[in-house]
Motif scaffolding. Sequence first.
Motif, PDB file in Angstrom:
ATOM      1  N   PHE A   1     -11.180 -19.078  68.707  1.00  0.00           N
ATOM      2  CA  PHE A   1     -10.691 -19.862  67.576  1.00  0.00           C
ATOM      3  C   PHE A   1     -11.671 -19.964  66.414  1.00  0.00           C
ATOM      4  O   PHE A   1     -11.258 -20.175  65.290  1.00  0.00           O
ATOM      5  CB  PHE A   1     -10.307 -21.272  68.038  1.00  0.00           C
ATOM      6  CG  PHE A   1      -9.163 -21.265  68.994  1.00  0.00           C
ATOM      7  CD1 PHE A   1      -7.896 -20.922  68.570  1.00  0.00           C
ATOM      8  CD2 PHE A   1      -9.342 -21.585  70.326  1.00  0.00           C
ATOM      9  CE1 PHE A   1      -6.831 -20.895  69.450  1.00  0.00           C
ATOM     10  CE2 PHE A   1      -8.292 -21.566  71.212  1.00  0.00           C
ATOM     11  CZ  PHE A   1      -7.031 -21.217  70.771  1.00  0.00           C
ATOM     12  N   MET A   2     -12.952 -19.840  66.657  1.00  0.00           N
ATOM     13  CA  MET A   2     -13.922 -19.998  65.565  1.00  0.00           C
ATOM     14  C   MET A   2     -14.637 -18.680  65.306  1.00  0.00           C
ATOM     15  O   MET A   2     -14.376 -18.019  64.334  1.00  0.00           O
ATOM     16  CB  MET A   2     -14.907 -21.108  65.897  1.00  0.00           C
ATOM     17  CG  MET A   2     -14.244 -22.452  65.985  1.00  0.00           C
ATOM     18  SD  MET A   2     -15.424 -23.723  66.352  1.00  0.00           S
ATOM     19  CE  MET A   2     -14.367 -25.061  66.720  1.00  0.00           C
ATOM     20  N   ASN A   3     -15.579 -18.327  66.133  1.00  0.00           N
ATOM     21  CA  ASN A   3     -16.289 -17.049  66.103  1.00  0.00           C
ATOM     22  C   ASN A   3     -16.894 -16.744  64.740  1.00  0.00           C
ATOM     23  O   ASN A   3     -16.783 -15.642  64.222  1.00  0.00           O
ATOM     24  CB  ASN A   3     -15.379 -15.918  66.567  1.00  0.00           C
ATOM     25  CG  ASN A   3     -16.166 -14.766  67.150  1.00  0.00           C
ATOM     26  OD1 ASN A   3     -17.314 -14.927  67.532  1.00  0.00           O
ATOM     27  ND2 ASN A   3     -15.548 -13.608  67.211  1.00  0.00           N
TER      28      ASN A   3
ATOM     29  N   THR B   1     -17.681 -24.234  56.798  1.00  0.00           N
ATOM     30  CA  THR B   1     -16.790 -23.302  56.111  1.00  0.00           C
ATOM     31  C   THR B   1     -15.470 -23.975  55.754  1.00  0.00           C
ATOM     32  O   THR B   1     -14.972 -23.822  54.632  1.00  0.00           O
ATOM     33  CB  THR B   1     -16.524 -22.058  56.992  1.00  0.00           C
ATOM     34  OG1 THR B   1     -17.769 -21.457  57.326  1.00  0.00           O
ATOM     35  CG2 THR B   1     -15.631 -21.064  56.292  1.00  0.00           C
ATOM     36  N   ILE B   2     -14.923 -24.730  56.692  1.00  0.00           N
ATOM     37  CA  ILE B   2     -13.664 -25.435  56.417  1.00  0.00           C
ATOM     38  C   ILE B   2     -13.855 -26.464  55.305  1.00  0.00           C
ATOM     39  O   ILE B   2     -13.019 -26.576  54.393  1.00  0.00           O
ATOM     40  CB  ILE B   2     -13.115 -26.090  57.693  1.00  0.00           C
ATOM     41  CG1 ILE B   2     -12.610 -25.014  58.647  1.00  0.00           C
ATOM     42  CG2 ILE B   2     -12.003 -27.082  57.376  1.00  0.00           C
ATOM     43  CD1 ILE B   2     -12.175 -25.529  59.997  1.00  0.00           C
ATOM     44  N   LEU B   3     -14.956 -27.209  55.366  1.00  0.00           N
ATOM     45  CA  LEU B   3     -15.221 -28.191  54.309  1.00  0.00           C
ATOM     46  C   LEU B   3     -15.404 -27.516  52.958  1.00  0.00           C
ATOM     47  O   LEU B   3     -14.919 -28.014  51.931  1.00  0.00           O
ATOM     48  CB  LEU B   3     -16.451 -29.021  54.659  1.00  0.00           C
ATOM     49  CG  LEU B   3     -16.272 -30.045  55.773  1.00  0.00           C
ATOM     50  CD1 LEU B   3     -17.603 -30.729  56.082  1.00  0.00           C
ATOM     51  CD2 LEU B   3     -15.223 -31.071  55.400  1.00  0.00           C
ATOM     52  N   LEU B   4     -16.092 -26.394  52.916  1.00  0.00           N
ATOM     53  CA  LEU B   4     -16.285 -25.668  51.658  1.00  0.00           C
ATOM     54  C   LEU B   4     -14.957 -25.180  51.101  1.00  0.00           C
ATOM     55  O   LEU B   4     -14.710 -25.283  49.895  1.00  0.00           O
ATOM     56  CB  LEU B   4     -17.239 -24.487  51.883  1.00  0.00           C
ATOM     57  CG  LEU B   4     -17.576 -23.669  50.654  1.00  0.00           C
ATOM     58  CD1 LEU B   4     -18.373 -24.515  49.660  1.00  0.00           C
ATOM     59  CD2 LEU B   4     -18.344 -22.435  51.049  1.00  0.00           C
TER      60      LEU B   4
ATOM     61  N   GLY C   1     -19.693 -17.077  68.532  1.00  0.00           N
ATOM     62  CA  GLY C   1     -18.901 -17.436  69.707  1.00  0.00           C
ATOM     63  C   GLY C   1     -18.943 -16.355  70.770  1.00  0.00           C
ATOM     64  O   GLY C   1     -19.069 -16.637  71.962  1.00  0.00           O
ATOM     65  N   PHE C   2     -18.860 -15.093  70.326  1.00  0.00           N
ATOM     66  CA  PHE C   2     -18.900 -13.984  71.279  1.00  0.00           C
ATOM     67  C   PHE C   2     -20.284 -13.867  71.931  1.00  0.00           C
ATOM     68  O   PHE C   2     -20.398 -13.652  73.137  1.00  0.00           O
ATOM     69  CB  PHE C   2     -18.535 -12.673  70.587  1.00  0.00           C
ATOM     70  CG  PHE C   2     -18.602 -11.488  71.506  1.00  0.00           C
ATOM     71  CD1 PHE C   2     -17.649 -11.320  72.489  1.00  0.00           C
ATOM     72  CD2 PHE C   2     -19.622 -10.563  71.390  1.00  0.00           C
ATOM     73  CE1 PHE C   2     -17.700 -10.236  73.351  1.00  0.00           C
ATOM     74  CE2 PHE C   2     -19.688  -9.484  72.246  1.00  0.00           C
ATOM     75  CZ  PHE C   2     -18.730  -9.317  73.222  1.00  0.00           C
TER      76      PHE C   2
ATOM     77  N   LEU D   1     -20.055 -24.031  65.869  1.00  0.00           N
ATOM     78  CA  LEU D   1     -19.252 -25.184  65.466  1.00  0.00           C
ATOM     79  C   LEU D   1     -19.673 -25.698  64.088  1.00  0.00           C
ATOM     80  O   LEU D   1     -18.824 -25.987  63.233  1.00  0.00           O
ATOM     81  CB  LEU D   1     -19.385 -26.295  66.516  1.00  0.00           C
ATOM     82  CG  LEU D   1     -18.581 -27.555  66.294  1.00  0.00           C
ATOM     83  CD1 LEU D   1     -17.092 -27.256  66.399  1.00  0.00           C
ATOM     84  CD2 LEU D   1     -18.979 -28.607  67.302  1.00  0.00           C
ATOM     85  N   ILE D   2     -20.975 -25.791  63.854  1.00  0.00           N
ATOM     86  CA  ILE D   2     -21.473 -26.276  62.559  1.00  0.00           C
ATOM     87  C   ILE D   2     -21.060 -25.340  61.430  1.00  0.00           C
ATOM     88  O   ILE D   2     -20.576 -25.788  60.381  1.00  0.00           O
ATOM     89  CB  ILE D   2     -23.012 -26.452  62.612  1.00  0.00           C
ATOM     90  CG1 ILE D   2     -23.374 -27.632  63.502  1.00  0.00           C
ATOM     91  CG2 ILE D   2     -23.589 -26.637  61.218  1.00  0.00           C
ATOM     92  CD1 ILE D   2     -24.853 -27.751  63.802  1.00  0.00           C
TER      93      ILE D   2
END
Length: 111
Positions: A46-48, A96-99, A53-54, A90-91
Amino acid sequence: MLKEEQEVALLGVPHNHAPLMSTVIHIHSKNSMPDHVVWSLFNTHFMNSCCLGFIALVYSVKSRDRKMVGDLTRAQAYTSTAKCLNIWDLIVHIMTILLIIILVLIFHVYQ
């Protein structure tokens, strides 16, 4: 009398009067350190971000393998690395989502 009752009457009382005993073995694992495989799988699918993540999944699997072999020192090192990579993934993903949200709001306001 039934056939079974006759056989019991003929055989008499069993000679062994000791109660039946059973043995229960509880195996407590003192090396129950987490290997973070589920967290790494979640981050991989879901993130990676930047493939963190990998890479965390690889270290998690290495940690699980080392734990199965009995090399707890190396397993602890791999699990620590996997945890750090998962946290960084996660950070980076949250940032990235906040940006993206901030950029969308800025472009929406100035249009």
